[in-house]
Scaffold this active site. Structure first.
Site, mmCIF file in Angstrom:
data_model
loop_
_atom_site.group_PDB
_atom_site.id
_atom_site.type_symbol
_atom_site.label_atom_id
_atom_site.label_comp_id
_atom_site.label_asym_id
_atom_site.label_seq_id
_atom_site.Cartn_x
_atom_site.Cartn_y
_atom_site.Cartn_z
ATOM 1 N N TYR A 1 -9.010 -2.274 -1.300
ATOM 2 C CA TYR A 1 -8.547 -2.111 0.080
ATOM 3 C C TYR A 1 -8.317 -3.481 0.689
ATOM 4 O O TYR A 1 -9.176 -4.357 0.573
ATOM 5 C CB TYR A 1 -9.579 -1.337 0.924
ATOM 6 C CG TYR A 1 -8.940 -0.145 1.605
ATOM 7 C CD1 TYR A 1 -7.924 -0.336 2.537
ATOM 8 C CD2 TYR A 1 -9.304 1.155 1.277
ATOM 9 C CE1 TYR A 1 -7.297 0.749 3.122
ATOM 10 C CE2 TYR A 1 -8.683 2.239 1.862
ATOM 11 C CZ TYR A 1 -7.669 2.030 2.787
ATOM 12 O OH TYR A 1 -7.050 3.099 3.354
ATOM 13 N N GLU B 1 -6.583 -4.328 4.184
ATOM 14 C CA GLU B 1 -5.836 -4.300 5.448
ATOM 15 C C GLU B 1 -5.736 -5.713 6.005
ATOM 16 O O GLU B 1 -6.689 -6.495 5.908
ATOM 17 C CB GLU B 1 -6.575 -3.429 6.475
ATOM 18 C CG GLU B 1 -6.335 -1.949 6.293
ATOM 19 C CD GLU B 1 -7.008 -1.137 7.403
ATOM 20 O OE1 GLU B 1 -6.738 0.065 7.468
ATOM 21 O OE2 GLU B 1 -7.800 -1.707 8.175
ATOM 22 N N ASP C 1 20.287 -4.655 5.792
ATOM 23 C CA ASP C 1 19.507 -3.779 4.922
ATOM 24 C C ASP C 1 20.096 -3.917 3.517
ATOM 25 O O ASP C 1 20.982 -3.168 3.119
ATOM 26 C CB ASP C 1 19.563 -2.333 5.415
ATOM 27 C CG ASP C 1 18.660 -1.424 4.602
ATOM 28 O OD1 ASP C 1 17.982 -1.937 3.681
ATOM 29 O OD2 ASP C 1 18.629 -0.213 4.876
ATOM 30 N N THR D 1 14.557 -3.451 -0.897
ATOM 31 C CA THR D 1 13.626 -2.808 -1.819
ATOM 32 C C THR D 1 13.387 -3.791 -2.959
ATOM 33 O O THR D 1 14.178 -4.706 -3.182
ATOM 34 C CB THR D 1 14.208 -1.519 -2.423
ATOM 35 O OG1 THR D 1 15.423 -1.842 -3.095
ATOM 36 C CG2 THR D 1 14.481 -0.468 -1.362
ATOM 37 N N LYS E 1 15.270 -1.841 -7.053
ATOM 38 C CA LYS E 1 16.642 -1.513 -7.456
ATOM 39 C C LYS E 1 17.124 -2.587 -8.444
ATOM 40 O O LYS E 1 16.455 -2.794 -9.449
ATOM 41 C CB LYS E 1 17.512 -1.308 -6.219
ATOM 42 C CG LYS E 1 17.027 -0.076 -5.418
ATOM 43 C CD LYS E 1 17.825 0.262 -4.175
ATOM 44 C CE LYS E 1 17.200 1.484 -3.480
ATOM 45 N NZ LYS E 1 17.840 1.807 -2.198
ATOM 46 N N ARG F 1 8.375 -0.122 -7.343
ATOM 47 C CA ARG F 1 8.868 0.633 -6.194
ATOM 48 C C ARG F 1 8.217 0.070 -4.938
ATOM 49 O O ARG F 1 6.990 0.058 -4.817
ATOM 50 C CB ARG F 1 8.454 2.083 -6.417
ATOM 51 C CG ARG F 1 9.052 3.120 -5.548
ATOM 52 C CD ARG F 1 9.035 4.455 -6.268
ATOM 53 N NE ARG F 1 10.033 4.423 -7.321
ATOM 54 C CZ ARG F 1 11.342 4.497 -7.120
ATOM 55 N NH1 ARG F 1 11.834 4.664 -5.914
ATOM 56 N NH2 ARG F 1 12.176 4.416 -8.118
#
Ligand SMILES: *Cc1c(COP(=O)(O)O)cnc(C)c1O
Length: 412
Positions: free
Chosen positions: A59, A61, A205, A231, A234, A240
């Site tokens: 974890y 954060e 984008d 992303t 791609k 991903r």
């Protein structure tokens, strides 16, 4: 055997044979069919290894040096490395590598720059805009006032005159450039100048072409856009996920928009895998790959045109092709089904002219497998034969299996 171990199929075999069969079945599907989905690629075994590592347990954060959890010594190093590699690779002043996906990156970019109700200019969905560019089914269409621009029905190219007129008339808070289906380079200088004229932020984008940018095979939006969303899975060939690049002036707003505004804990295994992918993308081999992706797409587009399909814009500058199979007597959906039966996997997409659906193809995955222009010439002919129903699908399926077998995505 690195891949088998990464897939953990041998681990699962004893413990959960049902899942082991699914993982191996998918590996078999990917290895025996052709992946022409423009958004897909084959990550390296190193990327898969990072994804399947114990970093998945952690974890974290917050950001390196300022976490809400203890024990972040190692993951802090991983995230700093991913950030530094992304900044160097794309020449950006700031990088945020925590976005869980391309859509999450766009959500955070809007959160950083906009307020609900603001006007945003973006490529309309029928012309290749993404869901996050104002779809009524998406948060973007619900929370912002999107004004769509389009492409010229004849040429398929972005209608710059229309974009200019709409920007002057609507005075948007932001202009978005980027698409899921546009095969040509985007003129970022045009959009920058227009954004400056009307006092708008420019959001690029660049989810699709960012891998080409990394390899020097497409122009970079980084010097022009206020915020670049992308992303990593791609053409860029990483895990991903998403990322955001921006200038130092917007760094804090972007970081706060990702965490805590739109996301919780960072996915450290994915961030480590992004670092691996950025490292791979900085190599001369990746630059050669990116250029081959484009050469393959150009050859495939020319081949499809020779088979009688109408290729949007008459060709491509990128990895991506859209084409109308109507002259062969089939619509996009039927064509996709026929090709799927032959083991050729691709998408339908909207076309600039009319209501009929077309086909969208990309060469990122087959190029990773090592295929070149010779294979693209062969592939175009096979697509033509299958769509005209001259080649029976079992025969086409066998030929595809044979070709895929010569270019295994994960040898061994
Ligand atoms: C792929 C893509 C996205 C979304 O990426 P996800 O990871 O599927 O959320 C957003 N915008 C554009 C232009 C894309 O091509």
């Amino acid at each position: 055997m690195a891949v088998t171990r990464t897939l953990a199929a041998d681990v699962l075999r004893g413990q959960d044979p049902q899942l082991a069969d699914i993982l191996l079945g998918e590996l078999d599907r990917q290895s025996t069919t052709l992946q022409l989905i423009a958004a897909e690629n084959f990550t390296s075994p190193a990327v898969l290894a990072a994804l399947g590592s114990p970093l998945a347990n952690k974890y974290a954060e917050g950001y390196p040096g300022a976490r809400h959890h203890g024990g972040c010594e190692m993951v802090d190093v991983a995230e700093r490395l991913a950030v530094e590699r992304a900044k160097t690779l794309f020449g950006a002043e700031h990088a945020n590598v925590q976005s869980h996906s391309g859509s999450s990156a766009v959500l955070a970019a809007y959160a950083a720059l906009l307020r609900p109700g603001d006007t945003v200019l973006a490529l309309g969905l029928p012309y290749g805009g993404h869901l996050t560019h104002g779809s009524p089914a998406n948060f973007s269409g619900r929370w912002f006032d999107f004004v769509p621009y389009g492409v010229d029905a004849e040429t398929g190219l972005i209608d710059h005159d229309q974009v200019r007129t709409l920007a002057r008339g609507h005075r948007p808070k932001a202009i978005v450039c980027g698409s899921i289906a546009y095969p040509r380079h985007i003129d970022y200088a045009f959009f920058r100048e227009l954004a400056d004229e009307v006092g708008a932020y420019l959001i690029a984008d660049a989810a699709h072409p960012m891998g080409l940018v990394a390899g020097g095979a497409a122009p970079s939006p980084v010097p022009f856009a206020d915020v670049v969303c992308a992303t990593t899975h791609k053409v860029l060939r990483g895990p991903r996920g998403g990322m955001i690049l921006c200038g130092a002036d917007l760094a804090e707003r972007v970081d706060r928009a990702v965490f805590p505004f739109t996301q919780g804990g960072a996915q450290m295994h994915a961030i480590a895998a992004k670092a691996v992918a950025f490292g791979e993308a900085a190599t001369p081999e990746f630059a050669a790959y990116a250029h081959q992706v484009v050469a393959n797409a150009r050859t495939l587009a020319a081949g499809l045109a020779a088979e009688g399909l109408v290729v949007t814009t008459g060709g491509t500058d990128t990895h991506l092709i859209t084409a109308d199979p109507a002259p062969l007597g089939v619509d996009g959906r039927t064509a996709r089904g026929r090709l799927a039966a032959a083991g050729i996997v691709l998408d339908c997409c909207a076309l600039p002219h009319g209501d009929a659906r077309g086909l969208r193809l990309g060469t990122a995955a087959v190029t990773t497998q090592g295929m070149g222009e010779e294979e693209m010439v062969w592939l175009a002919a096979l697509v033509g034969g299958v769509l005209r129903e001259e080649t029976e699908s079992p025969k086409a399926r066998e030929e595809v299996r044979e070709l895929a077998g010569r270019f295994p995505p994960y040898p061994g």
